[in-house]
Structure formats: C-alpha cells, structure tokens
Design a protein around this motif. Sequence first.
Motif, PDB file in Angstrom:
ATOM      1  N   LYS A 132       0.869  -1.186   0.000  1.00 43.16           N
ATOM      2  CA  LYS A 132       0.000   0.000   0.000  1.00 43.16           C
ATOM      3  C   LYS A 132       0.897   1.224   0.000  1.00 43.16           C
ATOM      4  O   LYS A 132       1.226   1.789   1.039  1.00 43.16           O
ATOM      5  N   GLY A 133       1.312   1.615  -1.188  1.00 42.07           N
ATOM      6  CA  GLY A 133       2.235   2.734  -1.287  1.00 42.07           C
ATOM      7  C   GLY A 133       1.527   4.030  -1.634  1.00 42.07           C
ATOM      8  O   GLY A 133       0.452   4.031  -2.243  1.00 42.07           O
ATOM      9  N   ASN A 134       2.095   5.139  -1.235  1.00 37.69           N
ATOM     10  CA  ASN A 134       1.519   6.440  -1.545  1.00 37.69           C
ATOM     11  C   ASN A 134       1.981   6.916  -2.916  1.00 37.69           C
ATOM     12  O   ASN A 134       3.155   6.786  -3.266  1.00 37.69           O
ATOM     13  N   ALA A 135       1.044   7.476  -3.677  1.00 40.95           N
ATOM     14  CA  ALA A 135       1.384   8.035  -4.978  1.00 40.95           C
ATOM     15  C   ALA A 135       1.961   9.433  -4.792  1.00 40.95           C
ATOM     16  O   ALA A 135       1.404  10.237  -4.045  1.00 40.95           O
ATOM     17  N   PRO A 136       3.060   9.752  -5.460  1.00 36.90           N
ATOM     18  CA  PRO A 136       3.634  11.100  -5.320  1.00 36.90           C
ATOM     19  C   PRO A 136       2.759  12.179  -5.943  1.00 36.90           C
ATOM     20  O   PRO A 136       2.833  13.346  -5.558  1.00 36.90           O
ATOM     21  N   TYR A 137       1.899  11.772  -6.919  1.00 40.75           N
ATOM     22  CA  TYR A 137       1.034  12.743  -7.587  1.00 40.75           C
ATOM     23  C   TYR A 137      -0.406  12.257  -7.495  1.00 40.75           C
ATOM     24  O   TYR A 137      -0.773  11.241  -8.091  1.00 40.75           O
ATOM     25  N   MET A 138      -1.214  12.965  -6.738  1.00 38.94           N
ATOM     26  CA  MET A 138      -2.612  12.600  -6.548  1.00 38.94           C
ATOM     27  C   MET A 138      -3.379  13.829  -6.101  1.00 38.94           C
ATOM     28  O   MET A 138      -2.804  14.831  -5.690  1.00 38.94           O
ATOM     29  N   PHE A 139      -4.700  13.739  -6.230  1.00 38.55           N
ATOM     30  CA  PHE A 139      -5.556  14.809  -5.735  1.00 38.55           C
ATOM     31  C   PHE A 139      -5.898  14.552  -4.274  1.00 38.55           C
ATOM     32  O   PHE A 139      -6.045  13.391  -3.859  1.00 38.55           O
ATOM     33  N   ASP A 140      -6.033  15.616  -3.507  1.00 41.08           N
ATOM     34  CA  ASP A 140      -6.373  15.478  -2.097  1.00 41.08           C
ATOM     35  C   ASP A 140      -7.650  14.651  -1.938  1.00 41.08           C
ATOM     36  O   ASP A 140      -8.623  14.821  -2.694  1.00 41.08           O
ATOM     37  N   ASP A 141      -7.621  13.758  -0.957  1.00 40.61           N
ATOM     38  CA  ASP A 141      -8.769  12.912  -0.605  1.00 40.61           C
ATOM     39  C   ASP A 141      -9.041  11.813  -1.625  1.00 40.61           C
ATOM     40  O   ASP A 141     -10.064  11.130  -1.526  1.00 40.61           O
ATOM     41  N   TYR A 142      -8.147  11.633  -2.596  1.00 38.43           N
ATOM     42  CA  TYR A 142      -8.327  10.563  -3.582  1.00 38.43           C
ATOM     43  C   TYR A 142      -7.021   9.775  -3.724  1.00 38.43           C
ATOM     44  O   TYR A 142      -6.325   9.869  -4.740  1.00 38.43           O
ATOM     45  N   PRO A 143      -6.680   9.006  -2.701  1.00 41.80           N
ATOM     46  CA  PRO A 143      -5.415   8.252  -2.747  1.00 41.80           C
ATOM     47  C   PRO A 143      -5.421   7.186  -3.835  1.00 41.80           C
ATOM     48  O   PRO A 143      -6.481   6.697  -4.237  1.00 41.80           O
ATOM     49  N   LEU A 144      -4.231   6.843  -4.278  1.00 47.26           N
ATOM     50  CA  LEU A 144      -4.067   5.886  -5.379  1.00 47.26           C
ATOM     51  C   LEU A 144      -3.229   4.698  -4.917  1.00 47.26           C
ATOM     52  O   LEU A 144      -2.221   4.350  -5.527  1.00 47.26           O
ATOM     53  N   PHE A 145      -3.645   4.074  -3.809  1.00 41.93           N
ATOM     54  CA  PHE A 145      -2.898   2.959  -3.242  1.00 41.93           C
ATOM     55  C   PHE A 145      -2.739   1.821  -4.244  1.00 41.93           C
ATOM     56  O   PHE A 145      -1.735   1.117  -4.242  1.00 41.93           O
ATOM     57  N   TYR A 146      -3.755   1.627  -5.078  1.00 39.05           N
ATOM     58  CA  TYR A 146      -3.743   0.510  -6.017  1.00 39.05           C
ATOM     59  C   TYR A 146      -2.961   0.859  -7.291  1.00 39.05           C
ATOM     60  O   TYR A 146      -2.008   0.169  -7.653  1.00 39.05           O
ATOM     61  N   ARG A 147      -3.336   1.954  -7.983  1.00 37.27           N
ATOM     62  CA  ARG A 147      -2.699   2.226  -9.275  1.00 37.27           C
ATOM     63  C   ARG A 147      -1.201   2.432  -9.138  1.00 37.27           C
ATOM     64  O   ARG A 147      -0.434   2.072 -10.041  1.00 37.27           O
ATOM     65  N   GLN A 148      -0.789   2.979  -8.015  1.00 35.98           N
ATOM     66  CA  GLN A 148       0.632   3.283  -7.873  1.00 35.98           C
ATOM     67  C   GLN A 148       1.505   2.046  -8.019  1.00 35.98           C
ATOM     68  O   GLN A 148       2.669   2.135  -8.420  1.00 35.98           O
ATOM     69  N   GLN A 149       0.940   0.868  -7.719  1.00 32.74           N
ATOM     70  CA  GLN A 149       1.722  -0.363  -7.829  1.00 32.74           C
ATOM     71  C   GLN A 149       2.108  -0.679  -9.274  1.00 32.74           C
ATOM     72  O   GLN A 149       3.050  -1.442  -9.511  1.00 32.74           O
ATOM     73  N   PHE A 150       1.392  -0.111 -10.237  1.00 34.20           N
ATOM     74  CA  PHE A 150       1.601  -0.486 -11.637  1.00 34.20           C
ATOM     75  C   PHE A 150       2.417   0.533 -12.414  1.00 34.20           C
ATOM     76  O   PHE A 150       2.668   0.334 -13.611  1.00 34.20           O
ATOM     77  N   ILE A 151       2.816   1.604 -11.765  1.00 38.63           N
ATOM     78  CA  ILE A 151       3.670   2.584 -12.430  1.00 38.63           C
ATOM     79  C   ILE A 151       4.918   2.826 -11.576  1.00 38.63           C
ATOM     80  O   ILE A 151       5.444   3.934 -11.528  1.00 38.63           O
ATOM     81  N   GLN A 152       5.390   1.759 -10.934  1.00 33.65           N
ATOM     82  CA  GLN A 152       6.582   1.824 -10.101  1.00 33.65           C
ATOM     83  C   GLN A 152       7.831   1.795 -10.974  1.00 33.65           C
ATOM     84  O   GLN A 152       8.024   0.875 -11.780  1.00 33.65           O
ATOM     85  N   GLU A 153       8.659   2.768 -10.797  1.00 35.87           N
ATOM     86  CA  GLU A 153       9.906   2.804 -11.555  1.00 35.87           C
ATOM     87  C   GLU A 153      10.760   1.575 -11.276  1.00 35.87           C
ATOM     88  O   GLU A 153      11.407   1.031 -12.178  1.00 35.87           O
TER      89      GLU A 153
END
Length: 587
Positions: free
Chosen positions: A246-267
């Motif tokens: 459950k990682g935090n996305a560096p770019y997201m809108f407030d109150d809309y976390p991207l715990f899931y999508r961030q896993q698929f755009i990991q450098e």
Amino acid sequence: MKRYKFIIILIGFVLALGACDVTDTVPEDAITDLNFWKKTDDLKLYANNFYTTLSSPSQWLDNTSDNCVTNSPDNRLFNNITVPGSGGGWAIGNWSNIRNVNYFLSHYQTVEGDEQEIAHYVGEIRFFRAHEYFNKVKTFGDVPWLDKDLTTTDEELLFNSRDPRKFVIDKVIEDLEFAALNLKLPQDVENGRLHKFAALQLLARVCLYEGTWMKYRNLGGWEAYLEIAATASKQIMDEGNYAIVKGNAPYMFDDYPLFYRQQFIQEDLTSNQECVLPRIYVKDKLMHGLSRQVNETGWGISKDFIESFVCVDGLPIALSPLYQGDDSLQLEMTNRDPRLRNMVDNKNLPYYLDGSRPISYPATTVAVNECPTGYMASKFRDPVPAQNEANQTTYDWYVFRYAEVLLIYAEAKAELGTISQTDLDLSINMLRERLDEPGVFEMGRLSLNPAEDPLALVDGQPRYGYAISPLLYEIRRERRIELAFEGFRWDDICRWNAGVLIENPKTMLGMVVNEDVVERYKNLFGGTDQFEGRSFYEFTDWDGADKKLLKVYANSSRTWDDKLYLNPLPTDQLSLNPNLTQNPGWN
C-alpha cells in the motif's frame, strides 16, 4: 534509483548453435557445440534467450474478454475466426522454443562446475518448457509432447498424433516441480531472474487452470490439480516474504489516494514486496511505451465490468444502500471500490502533470477511435510527462505478482470446499485491506456466507451459464477486478467454461447517456455534441430505470460457440500429418 544489475537478453545468439561434425580445429571466435557446453556461464547465456517469452507490457492483454469493447468487433467473440491454411500458431517457428529447450537438455551434461549452479539453469530451462507447453495447451488442447531434440530422421515422432492434454499438463507439472526444487531463492539470483517462488507461482497457475477446466466439464480427477494449486500458493504465502503493498502516490488529488494504481507505475519493482518477478526497464537501455499507449488503444471498458465493482461496504451495487446510480460517471464512482477510480479515467485520476501539479481530464473522450464506451482504462498511465513520450516508459512490469497467488489460493480452496474464514482473511481480505482509507472508510471484507448478488442472474439465467455459490461468485469477482487488464480474463472465461458471459449486451456497451450527460460534455468540449452520430441501446435496467447506453456496434448481440475455447489447427498441417485431427467444431 534503479539498480543496474539486471538480465540483458541476447536474442538468437546462442540458439544458432548447431550440431557440428567432428573436426580437429575450431576457430577461436566461433561458437559451436565443441566449445560451448563447457561452463555454467554457457548455460546462463543460453537460458537468457527465453526470458523474452515472459509477460511484457501491453495495452491489449484483456481485449478479447468481457472487460473490454474494441472499436471494431473482436473476431473471436463474434465467431468470425476461420480455419487458417497455414501458421495459426502451429507452424515450424511456433515450435522452435520447445526444440531449443530440448536441445539444451540433451547437451548440458558436458558442463563442469558447481552442481547446484548447473541444476539451477536446468530448472530455468524446464520452467520455460513448461511455460511454452502450458500456452500451447491453452491454445490447442491436445498437443504432441516432445522431450527430445528432434532431427529430420525422427519420422515417427515428427508424424505422431497429439497427446492428451492431461498427459501434457502432467509433464508440465513435472517440469515445474523440478524447477521449484532446483531454482535458487530470490536473494541468491540476479534481479529479474527466475527463482523458486516464480516456479511455484506458475505451478499454482497451471493447476488452477487445469483443475477448473476439468471440473466445469465434468472430467474426473480435477481435485488433485486444485490441491496442488492450493499447496503451491500457500507455500509462497508462508515462505516467500511477499506482501500486498500500500504505497503512496507522489502525484494525486487530495482525498483521492491511489494505493492501487501506484503499484503499476513503479519505476523499480525489484524491492517491491508485491513483485514475485519483475521485467526490468532502464532509461536509454531498455524501455517500452505502455504509459502512452494505454490511452491510444481504440477500445473502452465495458459497462458490465464497471458494474462488477462492489461498494465500499463490500456489497454489490444491487444490494448496497451506498450505490448512487449511474446517471454520471462521478455518481457511478461514488462510494465504490476505490480500484474503480484507480483504473478508470476520471476527474480525480491524474492524467499528466503541470510541473508537479496533477492535472486530469474533466471528461473522457467518447470518440470511437479513442474510447468508444466512455470508460477509458488508465491503470498503467503514469502522469509524469517523460513517461508518455513514444517508447520512453521506464517503469517495471510484473511478470508474477503476489496478488495472483492470494487469488489462486482462495479460489482453489473454495472450489475444493475446504475454505475457511482464516483462508479468506489471508487472501481476499488482504487485497481489500489495501483499499482502506483511514478516517474515511474501511473496505468491506468478504465473509464465508456473503449475500447473493441479484446481478448473478442475467435475464433470469445464471451469469456463468451454471449456478455457483455466492462465495465463489465473489471470489471470481475479486479476481476479475484485481487482475484487470493484466491478461488473465480470457483464460478465466475459458477454464470456467463460461463463454456465455460474452452474450450479455452490457459486455458490448458503454456509459449511460442522458440529457445532463450530453450537456455536460458540450460545456466541456466547446459546445460540440460529442454524442452526435453515435447510437444507443435503450432498455429498462435492473434498477427499474429506463436508460440509454452508448453503443459501439450496430448489433449488440452475439452467441457463444464452444469451439472458440480452442484454436483450429491449420489445414496444411492436417494434410502433412494424417495422424493429426482437427479440434471440435472446426471441421
């Protein structure tokens, strides 16, 4: 910073090796059988060639399924496939990988070195043979099992009949069990190289596939395969030190976390605990183009897939009081499983960056050549501008992901009738836990006795063509959502004997279009009616409301034919080898 210790694939270099006549002298710069099979590095170099056969980034992986609607009818789903005269996956070149792995297995014995090191590379090669044969069984069913390096004199084998799929799958299992026993642990191999748990995951995948294929065709012995699937996946869970991240996305809108999508755009996935095996990319050395390509696909997500997401209370939309309806995309996403807004383009999902400020599209295009349903898949979209230049994407790709292990375990145990609440908490509910937003909601967990979803029936008939328990229905739902667009859905439809899923009109339809939607799009697109010239499917929906859904095809009906579970053999091969027979329904 991505580590640079990764596998460089050398294509065709070693596989050009051929049998040599006895000669007194070998040129120093020549690579032949006489000077190649000497050291363990030779085995490693040979094995490197097969890594290109593993999963790689693609925007097309779920195109043939009920998840996606392509802008022109899919030939398989609309039963427009014809028997090929040649090729079709059965040509000589389609068997070259099997020939080449068998060539290795008949030549490696002359290598001198550490026995464990040698066994590891033999394990890699047997993994690749298993992988190759598993794909052939999924494609054709019965196939000839070849475990020796064939020559033109092996006429009996060259003109043999096909072996039963069960026999071939049992051989695949033998190869994978050998690989799991002999491959090293992840910490003892280079990043991106096969290891014990990768072999166990493929073993679990194969056995889940074959066990359910047999069960839903009333073939005896299916239980043994599902037992192996459950055991192999549990071994990974117990020994692999993997986790749902459950990682935090560096770019997201407030109150809309991207715990899931961030896993698929990991450098860099090499240190990500959810990654069992990565395909590694490095800027200016090896890159791909997926982040840009996902929004240039010409397909959209189906209405049926959108409706499959439960609400945050864990209940399906037909049962949850939290469901807000589908009069707009924003309402449709309200109170739903956060994976919906993590993988479908919407105003709260960053599309690109203005400096470091995330920007989104206020509305998704509905152009037929871009996103014909109005639901655009953005699971693999990285908002960083550099990632969206042509073929400049550098984030890594999951070859094997731990989430699949948990889903295999839950499904196998449920199919066997031995699943417990503890099993669910160790598997499905680990995926749900990732979705929790502290202080806002806790994603509803799955229990052993979930409520029956009214939408499990389509026009009064079981969605899958047969009845299953509410628990198994929810496990299948979880798998569909968690693994969406990663290339699993068509295999799942086939193994479940569930081709009738594609007969549901909503698998061919898009978003609700009403007066408010039309006006909103006009306002956002400079007064132009984005829906002019489009057709609509008008009906009374399950909630009693009269609706118009965006149509993509002139005809929103199709009929499943069981022959489509397998591909036809090309006619030239049937003529060349009279011992081959055509697959059912293709004569």
